[in-house]
Motif scaffolding. Structure first.
Motif, mmCIF file in Angstrom:
data_model
loop_
_atom_site.group_PDB
_atom_site.id
_atom_site.type_symbol
_atom_site.label_atom_id
_atom_site.label_comp_id
_atom_site.label_asym_id
_atom_site.label_seq_id
_atom_site.Cartn_x
_atom_site.Cartn_y
_atom_site.Cartn_z
ATOM 1 N N ILE A 1 1.012 -1.156 -0.005
ATOM 2 C CA ILE A 1 0.154 0.067 -0.020
ATOM 3 C C ILE A 1 0.761 1.084 0.017
ATOM 4 C CG2 ILE A 1 -1.605 1.302 1.209
ATOM 5 C CD1 ILE A 1 -2.976 -0.841 -0.127
ATOM 6 N N GLU A 2 1.938 1.137 1.070
ATOM 7 C CA GLU A 2 2.854 2.493 1.050
ATOM 8 C C GLU A 2 3.699 2.747 -0.326
ATOM 9 O OE1 GLU A 2 4.874 1.386 4.249
ATOM 10 O OE2 GLU A 2 3.356 1.571 5.640
ATOM 11 N N THR A 3 3.860 1.573 -1.052
ATOM 12 C CA THR A 3 4.839 1.465 -2.380
ATOM 13 C C THR A 3 4.054 2.079 -3.469
ATOM 14 O OG1 THR A 3 6.321 -0.042 -1.368
ATOM 15 C CG2 THR A 3 6.370 0.137 -3.606
ATOM 16 N N PHE A 4 2.779 1.437 -3.817
ATOM 17 C CA PHE A 4 2.093 1.682 -4.848
ATOM 18 C C PHE A 4 0.821 2.537 -4.756
ATOM 19 C CE2 PHE A 4 4.094 -2.629 -5.116
ATOM 20 C CZ PHE A 4 4.893 -2.203 -6.364
ATOM 21 N N ALA A 5 0.501 2.942 -3.400
ATOM 22 C CA ALA A 5 -0.473 4.124 -3.228
ATOM 23 C C ALA A 5 -1.753 4.053 -4.019
ATOM 24 C CB ALA A 5 0.167 5.402 -3.540
ATOM 25 N N PRO A 6 -2.238 2.611 -3.989
ATOM 26 C CA PRO A 6 -3.832 2.400 -4.633
ATOM 27 C C PRO A 6 -4.577 3.475 -3.959
ATOM 28 C CG PRO A 6 -3.376 0.813 -3.100
ATOM 29 C CD PRO A 6 -2.284 1.623 -3.162
ATOM 30 N N THR A 7 -5.688 3.743 -4.586
ATOM 31 C CA THR A 7 -6.699 4.294 -4.182
ATOM 32 C C THR A 7 -8.217 3.581 -3.958
ATOM 33 O OG1 THR A 7 -7.786 4.883 -6.359
ATOM 34 C CG2 THR A 7 -6.509 6.594 -5.374
ATOM 35 N N HIS A 8 -7.975 2.433 -4.339
ATOM 36 C CA HIS A 8 -9.176 1.281 -4.106
ATOM 37 C C HIS A 8 -8.441 0.034 -3.838
ATOM 38 C CE1 HIS A 8 -11.230 4.577 -5.998
ATOM 39 N NE2 HIS A 8 -12.584 3.884 -5.557
ATOM 40 N N VAL A 9 -9.044 -0.639 -2.956
ATOM 41 C CA VAL A 9 -8.305 -2.001 -2.600
ATOM 42 C C VAL A 9 -9.468 -2.812 -2.528
ATOM 43 C CG1 VAL A 9 -6.607 -3.197 -1.038
ATOM 44 C CG2 VAL A 9 -6.260 -0.927 -1.362
ATOM 45 N N VAL A 10 -9.251 -4.329 -3.084
ATOM 46 C CA VAL A 10 -9.893 -5.520 -2.772
ATOM 47 C C VAL A 10 -9.136 -6.451 -2.474
ATOM 48 C CG1 VAL A 10 -11.631 -6.989 -3.934
ATOM 49 C CG2 VAL A 10 -11.603 -4.598 -4.569
ATOM 50 N N CYS A 11 -9.419 -7.573 -1.648
ATOM 51 C CA CYS A 11 -8.989 -8.712 -1.313
ATOM 52 C C CYS A 11 -9.493 -10.052 -1.931
ATOM 53 C CB CYS A 11 -8.414 -8.770 0.146
ATOM 54 S SG CYS A 11 -7.171 -10.057 0.664
ATOM 55 N N LEU B 1 -18.759 -2.785 -6.147
ATOM 56 C CA LEU B 1 -18.718 -1.582 -6.378
ATOM 57 C C LEU B 1 -17.348 -0.786 -5.879
ATOM 58 C CD1 LEU B 1 -22.462 -0.928 -5.489
ATOM 59 C CD2 LEU B 1 -21.488 -1.298 -7.890
ATOM 60 N N LEU B 2 -17.225 0.283 -6.625
ATOM 61 C CA LEU B 2 -15.749 1.035 -6.564
ATOM 62 C C LEU B 2 -16.329 1.600 -5.090
ATOM 63 C CD1 LEU B 2 -14.495 1.986 -9.718
ATOM 64 C CD2 LEU B 2 -13.359 0.361 -8.218
ATOM 65 N N GLU B 3 -17.353 2.164 -4.856
ATOM 66 C CA GLU B 3 -17.526 3.008 -3.753
ATOM 67 C C GLU B 3 -17.358 2.305 -2.446
ATOM 68 O OE1 GLU B 3 -21.912 2.857 -5.242
ATOM 69 O OE2 GLU B 3 -19.860 2.676 -6.111
ATOM 70 N N ASP B 4 -17.540 1.022 -2.550
ATOM 71 C CA ASP B 4 -17.222 0.095 -1.482
ATOM 72 C C ASP B 4 -15.830 -0.704 -1.160
ATOM 73 O OD1 ASP B 4 -20.109 -0.292 -0.977
ATOM 74 O OD2 ASP B 4 -20.228 -1.757 -2.353
ATOM 75 N N CYS B 5 -14.929 -0.188 -1.990
ATOM 76 C CA CYS B 5 -13.339 -0.477 -1.917
ATOM 77 C C CYS B 5 -12.512 0.890 -1.666
ATOM 78 C CB CYS B 5 -13.005 -1.562 -2.763
ATOM 79 S SG CYS B 5 -13.058 -1.054 -4.466
ATOM 80 N N CYS B 6 -12.989 1.587 -1.368
ATOM 81 C CA CYS B 6 -12.262 2.877 -1.419
ATOM 82 C C CYS B 6 -11.286 2.755 -0.447
ATOM 83 C CB CYS B 6 -12.667 4.413 -1.257
ATOM 84 S SG CYS B 6 -13.946 4.768 -2.425
ATOM 85 N N TRP B 7 -9.857 3.084 -0.345
ATOM 86 C CA TRP B 7 -8.820 3.042 0.527
ATOM 87 C C TRP B 7 -8.944 4.314 1.567
ATOM 88 C CZ3 TRP B 7 -6.185 -0.307 3.278
ATOM 89 C CH2 TRP B 7 -5.440 -0.233 3.918
ATOM 90 N N MET B 8 -9.836 4.052 2.384
ATOM 91 C CA MET B 8 -9.983 5.063 3.565
ATOM 92 C C MET B 8 -10.258 4.475 4.721
ATOM 93 S SD MET B 8 -12.317 8.200 1.520
ATOM 94 C CE MET B 8 -13.498 7.019 1.450
ATOM 95 N N PRO B 9 -9.187 3.785 5.232
ATOM 96 C CA PRO B 9 -9.387 3.048 6.608
ATOM 97 C C PRO B 9 -9.712 3.755 7.811
ATOM 98 C CG PRO B 9 -6.999 3.106 5.864
ATOM 99 C CD PRO B 9 -7.961 3.642 4.630
ATOM 100 N N ASP B 10 -10.532 3.317 8.640
ATOM 101 C CA ASP B 10 -11.001 3.925 9.908
ATOM 102 C C ASP B 10 -9.692 3.728 10.840
ATOM 103 O OD1 ASP B 10 -11.962 4.229 12.604
ATOM 104 O OD2 ASP B 10 -13.994 4.327 11.815
ATOM 105 N N THR B 11 -9.070 4.456 11.179
ATOM 106 C CA THR B 11 -7.782 3.952 12.052
ATOM 107 C C THR B 11 -8.494 3.503 13.273
ATOM 108 O OG1 THR B 11 -6.571 5.890 11.103
ATOM 109 C CG2 THR B 11 -5.660 4.894 13.179
#
Length: 295
Positions: A56-66, A265-275
């Motif tokens: 995540i730190e290296t490639f800086a995606p805006t959306h993530v799915v596993c 859906l892309l709105e369900d995988c935005c990379w905005m984690p709740d710390t």
């Protein structure tokens, strides 16, 4: 699937099992399994998080799915019962970590995608196809499995994890061609000929990697090879004619299914984690070494 993609968006599709197994064995080689004070093994999760956070730190995606495998029975084992039959059961200490790592991904707000009867590769391939329909969207596939290279496109790159953390080989169609001399879709034909010892299907007995690449480079595909059998060296022709049924079956097994009935859906995988949610999950699993990386 509804797609609302902006040109600046990058979607990272993660091969969850690849990271988890890699993380487990990287931390279990000494024989010491990391456990919580309650005795729950967490070494695979610890290794997974090392790889995941670094990517995540290296490639800086805006959306993530596993994406995940959902058991050993798939449409491939239905077609060939020896498919992956050479693989043993996962270690007992790893089994409870399958569900726990998904809880960790949930805490990051990362969707866990998988479907019974399919492999993670098929889910990755399907989502990759859907997301990449917009030429301005970049898709990154994070895996340790070279099979995903068949999914490469101009806007789909495959990030192969190599030994150690923060050690990657990033593939584009151009990089693949420079390295192997084939296009992404031709890798399926190569595997049809040479087989795959890891996945336990044989291809054409007696044809190895070097010959498989040579034939595909010269004739383009399995179909092209079969159309020109008369031009082949007698020994190679005889091997292919003898193993024709297995050649076709191996090609089916090698090809990633990009039509899996899944959606994200892309709105369900935005990379905005709740710390705070992540912090609570790390505390529960006593993964305190990662708390300082939350910011």
């Amino acid at each position: 699937m509804e797609k609302r993609v902006q040109a600046s968006q990058t979607i990272m599709l993660i091969d969850g099992m690849s990271l988890l197994f890699r993380g487990y064995y990287a931390t279990a080689y000494s024989g010491r399994i990391m456990r919580t004070s309650a005795g729950v093994p967490v070494n695979g999760i610890h290794g997974f998080m090392n790889y995941f956070l670094d990517a995540i730190e290296t490639f800086a995606p805006t959306h993530v799915v596993c994406c995940w495998d959902m058991g050993s029975q798939t449409f491939r084992t239905d077609r060939y019962d020896q498919y992956k039959a050479n693989r043993g059961a996962p270690p007992d200490e790893l089994r409870p970590q399958f569900d726990l790592i998904k809880d960790v991904m949930d805490s990051f707000g990362v969707p866990n995608i998988g479907l019974s009867g399919y492999e993670a590769d098929d889910c990755i391939g399907t989502l990759s196809r859907l997301y990449s329909e917009d030429a301005d969207t970049k898709v990154q596939i994070l895996t340790g499995d070279h099979d995903s290279l068949q999914l490469l496109k101009n806007n789909v790159h495959v990030i192969i994890m190599k030994k150690g953390v923060s050690n990657y080989a990033v593939y584009t169609p151009e990089v693949l061609f420079e390295e192997k001399g084939v296009r992404p879709e031709q890798l399926v034909d190569v595997k049809a000929l040479m087989g795959d010892s890891s996945d336990n299907y044989p291809g054409v007995k007696g044809i190895g990697e070097k010959t498989a690449y040579k034939l595909v480079c010269e004739y383009g595909s399995v179909a092209g090879i079969l159309d020109n059998l008369a031009d082949l060296a007698p020994g190679v022709r005889r091997k292919i004619e003898t193993e024709l049924a297995m050649l076709h079956l191996s090609r089916e097994l090698a090809e990633i299914d990009v039509q899996v009935p899944i959606a994200c859906l892309l709105e369900d995988c935005c990379w905005m984690p709740d710390t705070e949610q992540v912090r609570q999950q790390f505390e529960a699993l006593e993964l305190r070494a990662f708390l300082k990386r939350l910011g």
